[in-house]
Design a protein around this motif. Structure first.
Motif, PDB file in Angstrom:
ATOM      1  N   MET A   1       0.816  -1.189   0.000  1.00 13.00           N
ATOM      2  CA  MET A   1       0.000   0.000   0.000  1.00 13.00           C
ATOM      3  C   MET A   1       0.863   1.258   0.000  1.00 13.00           C
ATOM      4  SD  MET A   1      -3.103   0.936   0.012  1.00 13.00           S
ATOM      5  CE  MET A   1      -4.384   1.842   0.703  1.00 13.00           C
ATOM      6  N   LYS A   2       1.904   1.238   0.839  1.00 15.52           N
ATOM      7  CA  LYS A   2       2.787   2.383   0.939  1.00 15.52           C
ATOM      8  C   LYS A   2       3.537   2.606  -0.381  1.00 15.52           C
ATOM      9  CE  LYS A   2       5.736   4.245   4.512  1.00 15.52           C
ATOM     10  NZ  LYS A   2       6.559   3.955   5.643  1.00 15.52           N
ATOM     11  N   VAL A   3       3.974   1.545  -1.024  1.00 12.69           N
ATOM     12  CA  VAL A   3       4.682   1.635  -2.297  1.00 12.69           C
ATOM     13  C   VAL A   3       3.773   2.216  -3.377  1.00 12.69           C
ATOM     14  CG1 VAL A   3       5.812   0.288  -4.107  1.00 12.69           C
ATOM     15  CG2 VAL A   3       6.247  -0.242  -1.712  1.00 12.69           C
ATOM     16  N   ARG A   4       2.515   1.788  -3.388  1.00 12.82           N
ATOM     17  CA  ARG A   4       1.555   2.308  -4.359  1.00 12.82           C
ATOM     18  C   ARG A   4       1.361   3.804  -4.193  1.00 12.82           C
ATOM     19  NH1 ARG A   4      -3.717  -1.421  -5.043  1.00 12.82           N
ATOM     20  NH2 ARG A   4      -3.146  -2.177  -7.072  1.00 12.82           N
ATOM     21  N   PHE A   5       1.266   4.265  -2.953  1.00  8.24           N
ATOM     22  CA  PHE A   5       1.091   5.686  -2.693  1.00  8.24           C
ATOM     23  C   PHE A   5       2.280   6.483  -3.208  1.00  8.24           C
ATOM     24  CE2 PHE A   5       1.930   9.354   0.034  1.00  8.24           C
ATOM     25  CZ  PHE A   5       0.795  10.108  -0.256  1.00  8.24           C
ATOM     26  N   TYR A   6       3.486   6.031  -2.911  1.00 10.57           N
ATOM     27  CA  TYR A   6       4.681   6.745  -3.374  1.00 10.57           C
ATOM     28  C   TYR A   6       4.796   6.726  -4.892  1.00 10.57           C
ATOM     29  CZ  TYR A   6       6.433   7.269   1.374  1.00 10.57           C
ATOM     30  OH  TYR A   6       6.586   7.623   2.669  1.00 10.57           O
ATOM     31  N   HIS A   7       4.410   5.642  -5.506  1.00  9.57           N
ATOM     32  CA  HIS A   7       4.432   5.545  -6.968  1.00  9.57           C
ATOM     33  C   HIS A   7       3.483   6.584  -7.564  1.00  9.57           C
ATOM     34  CE1 HIS A   7       5.001   3.597 -10.821  1.00  9.57           C
ATOM     35  NE2 HIS A   7       3.683   3.548 -10.978  1.00  9.57           N
ATOM     36  N   TRP A   8       2.265   6.650  -7.052  1.00 11.92           N
ATOM     37  CA  TRP A   8       1.274   7.620  -7.511  1.00 11.92           C
ATOM     38  C   TRP A   8       1.751   9.042  -7.233  1.00 11.92           C
ATOM     39  CZ3 TRP A   8      -1.526  11.146  -4.607  1.00 11.92           C
ATOM     40  CH2 TRP A   8      -2.555  11.803  -5.285  1.00 11.92           C
ATOM     41  N   TYR A   9       2.262   9.283  -6.027  1.00 14.93           N
ATOM     42  CA  TYR A   9       2.747  10.597  -5.622  1.00 14.93           C
ATOM     43  C   TYR A   9       3.876  11.071  -6.544  1.00 14.93           C
ATOM     44  CZ  TYR A   9       4.814  14.208  -2.653  1.00 14.93           C
ATOM     45  OH  TYR A   9       5.326  15.379  -2.175  1.00 14.93           O
ATOM     46  N   ASN A  10       4.815  10.190  -6.857  1.00 18.01           N
ATOM     47  CA  ASN A  10       5.928  10.554  -7.736  1.00 18.01           C
ATOM     48  C   ASN A  10       5.445  10.940  -9.136  1.00 18.01           C
ATOM     49  OD1 ASN A  10       7.934  10.280  -5.848  1.00 18.01           O
ATOM     50  ND2 ASN A  10       8.363   8.151  -6.364  1.00 18.01           N
ATOM     51  N   HIS A  11       4.483  10.218  -9.667  1.00 16.17           N
ATOM     52  CA  HIS A  11       3.956  10.540 -10.994  1.00 16.17           C
ATOM     53  C   HIS A  11       3.256  11.894 -11.011  1.00 16.17           C
ATOM     54  CE1 HIS A  11       4.933   7.116 -13.471  1.00 16.17           C
ATOM     55  NE2 HIS A  11       4.642   6.314 -12.450  1.00 16.17           N
ATOM     56  N   VAL A  12       2.457  12.157  -9.987  1.00 15.55           N
ATOM     57  CA  VAL A  12       1.775  13.449  -9.909  1.00 15.55           C
ATOM     58  C   VAL A  12       2.783  14.576  -9.769  1.00 15.55           C
ATOM     59  CG1 VAL A  12       0.227  14.864  -8.491  1.00 15.55           C
ATOM     60  CG2 VAL A  12      -0.373  12.492  -9.014  1.00 15.55           C
ATOM     61  N   LEU A  13       3.753  14.400  -8.899  1.00 12.91           N
ATOM     62  CA  LEU A  13       4.776  15.427  -8.691  1.00 12.91           C
ATOM     63  C   LEU A  13       5.595  15.650  -9.962  1.00 12.91           C
ATOM     64  CD1 LEU A  13       5.999  17.326  -6.605  1.00 12.91           C
ATOM     65  CD2 LEU A  13       7.566  15.503  -5.967  1.00 12.91           C
ATOM     66  N   MET A  14       5.997  14.582 -10.644  1.00 11.92           N
ATOM     67  CA  MET A  14       6.771  14.702 -11.878  1.00 11.92           C
ATOM     68  C   MET A  14       5.971  15.439 -12.958  1.00 11.92           C
ATOM     69  SD  MET A  14       8.388  11.687 -14.238  1.00 11.92           S
ATOM     70  CE  MET A  14       6.779  10.980 -14.546  1.00 11.92           C
ATOM     71  N   THR A  15       4.689  15.109 -13.083  1.00  9.48           N
ATOM     72  CA  THR A  15       3.842  15.775 -14.074  1.00  9.48           C
ATOM     73  C   THR A  15       3.686  17.248 -13.762  1.00  9.48           C
ATOM     74  OG1 THR A  15       2.648  13.711 -14.422  1.00  9.48           O
ATOM     75  CG2 THR A  15       1.579  15.725 -15.167  1.00  9.48           C
ATOM     76  N   LEU A  16       3.432  17.571 -12.503  1.00  5.88           N
ATOM     77  CA  LEU A  16       3.260  18.959 -12.096  1.00  5.88           C
ATOM     78  C   LEU A  16       4.534  19.766 -12.329  1.00  5.88           C
ATOM     79  CD1 LEU A  16       1.448  21.083 -10.796  1.00  5.88           C
ATOM     80  CD2 LEU A  16       2.316  20.348  -8.569  1.00  5.88           C
ATOM     81  N   LEU A  17       5.668  19.241 -11.928  1.00  2.00           N
ATOM     82  CA  LEU A  17       6.929  19.962 -12.115  1.00  2.00           C
ATOM     83  C   LEU A  17       7.271  20.133 -13.595  1.00  2.00           C
ATOM     84  CD1 LEU A  17       9.061  18.449  -9.223  1.00  2.00           C
ATOM     85  CD2 LEU A  17       8.130  20.756  -9.381  1.00  2.00           C
ATOM     86  N   THR A  18       6.972  19.133 -14.393  1.00  2.00           N
ATOM     87  CA  THR A  18       7.224  19.242 -15.829  1.00  2.00           C
ATOM     88  C   THR A  18       6.338  20.310 -16.446  1.00  2.00           C
ATOM     89  OG1 THR A  18       7.851  16.924 -15.929  1.00  2.00           O
ATOM     90  CG2 THR A  18       7.276  17.976 -18.004  1.00  2.00           C
ATOM     91  N   MET A  19       5.076  20.359 -16.053  1.00  2.00           N
ATOM     92  CA  MET A  19       4.156  21.374 -16.573  1.00  2.00           C
ATOM     93  C   MET A  19       4.590  22.778 -16.171  1.00  2.00           C
ATOM     94  SD  MET A  19       0.528  19.371 -16.108  1.00  2.00           S
ATOM     95  CE  MET A  19      -0.441  20.841 -16.294  1.00  2.00           C
ATOM     96  N   LEU A  20       5.203  22.908 -15.023  1.00  2.00           N
ATOM     97  CA  LEU A  20       5.695  24.209 -14.562  1.00  2.00           C
ATOM     98  C   LEU A  20       7.047  24.567 -15.181  1.00  2.00           C
ATOM     99  CD1 LEU A  20       4.679  24.002 -10.806  1.00  2.00           C
ATOM    100  CD2 LEU A  20       3.618  25.395 -12.601  1.00  2.00           C
ATOM    101  N   GLY A  21       7.664  23.628 -15.889  1.00  2.00           N
ATOM    102  CA  GLY A  21       8.912  23.929 -16.570  1.00  2.00           C
ATOM    103  C   GLY A  21      10.156  23.552 -15.812  1.00  2.00           C
ATOM    104  N   PHE A  22      10.009  22.929 -14.650  1.00  2.00           N
ATOM    105  CA  PHE A  22      11.184  22.602 -13.862  1.00  2.00           C
ATOM    106  C   PHE A  22      12.020  21.489 -14.484  1.00  2.00           C
ATOM    107  CE2 PHE A  22       8.685  24.811 -10.684  1.00  2.00           C
ATOM    108  CZ  PHE A  22       9.650  25.667 -10.183  1.00  2.00           C
ATOM    109  N   GLY A  23      11.422  20.688 -15.328  1.00  2.00           N
ATOM    110  CA  GLY A  23      12.177  19.626 -15.987  1.00  2.00           C
ATOM    111  C   GLY A  23      13.183  20.168 -16.973  1.00  2.00           C
ATOM    112  N   SER A  24      12.990  21.424 -17.402  1.00  2.00           N
ATOM    113  CA  SER A  24      13.891  22.001 -18.389  1.00  2.00           C
ATOM    114  C   SER A  24      14.886  22.975 -17.774  1.00  2.00           C
ATOM    115  CB  SER A  24      13.079  22.728 -19.462  1.00  2.00           C
ATOM    116  OG  SER A  24      12.435  23.854 -18.893  1.00  2.00           O
TER     117      SER A  24
END
Length: 155
Positions: A1-24
């Motif tokens: 359960m804990k692993v699933r939460f972190y997996h989901w959390y990482n995807h949301v965080l990665m998407t949000l940061l990429t949309m804000l331009g931090f990936g570049s």
């Protein structure tokens, strides 16, 4: 359960940061003005190709097909069509297209649709260019080429 939460959390965080331009946000070094940032995007060049197709006796060929293709020297079996048009009654044609950085081996292939003439291929790099607009930002400007293509009759 804990692993699933972190997996989901990482995807949301990665998407949000990429949309804000931090990936570049990175740098590739410094020049006289300071840090050079790396940004997403691709430099491009706009081309206007105005040509005329005639036979060996300078008679215009109506209905000849002009096709822009990316034909790799390393892998000629992979051909990528970019744009095409046909000539009018005076043998003239015009195409406006955009080439992105990395587009190499761009060729203009001209042929008669009736099969009376042998096709001709000309590399865009071999054509004389005239710059019509200055570039800014990712644009390297606008160029015009005016090829005159003479097709040979089939025997």
């Amino acid at each position: 359960m804990k692993v699933r939460f972190y997996h989901w959390y990482n995807h949301v965080l990665m998407t949000l940061l990429t949309m804000l331009g931090f990936g570049s946000c990175n740098s590739i070094g410094e020049d006289e003005y300071g840090v050079i940032p790396v940004e997403y995007g691709t430099p491009y060049t706009d081309f206007v190709i105005k040509g005329q197709v005639t036979d060996e006796d300078d008679v215009p060929i109506d209905g000849a097909k002009a096709v822009l293709k990316e034909i790799s020297e390393d892998h000629p079996e992979y051909v990528y069509g970019i744009d095409s048009t046909t000539t009018d009654s005076s043998g003239k044609f015009q195409m406006t297209t955009r080439f992105y950085l990395g587009c190499r081996d761009i060729k203009l292939v001209v042929g008669d649709t009736k099969g009376e003439y042998i096709n001709d291929t000309i590399a865009i790099d071999d054509m004389e260019r005239q710059q019509t607009e200055q570039g800014h930002g990712w644009s390297e400007g606008k160029f015009e080429v005016q090829p005159v293509v003479k097709l040979k009759k089939r025997l």
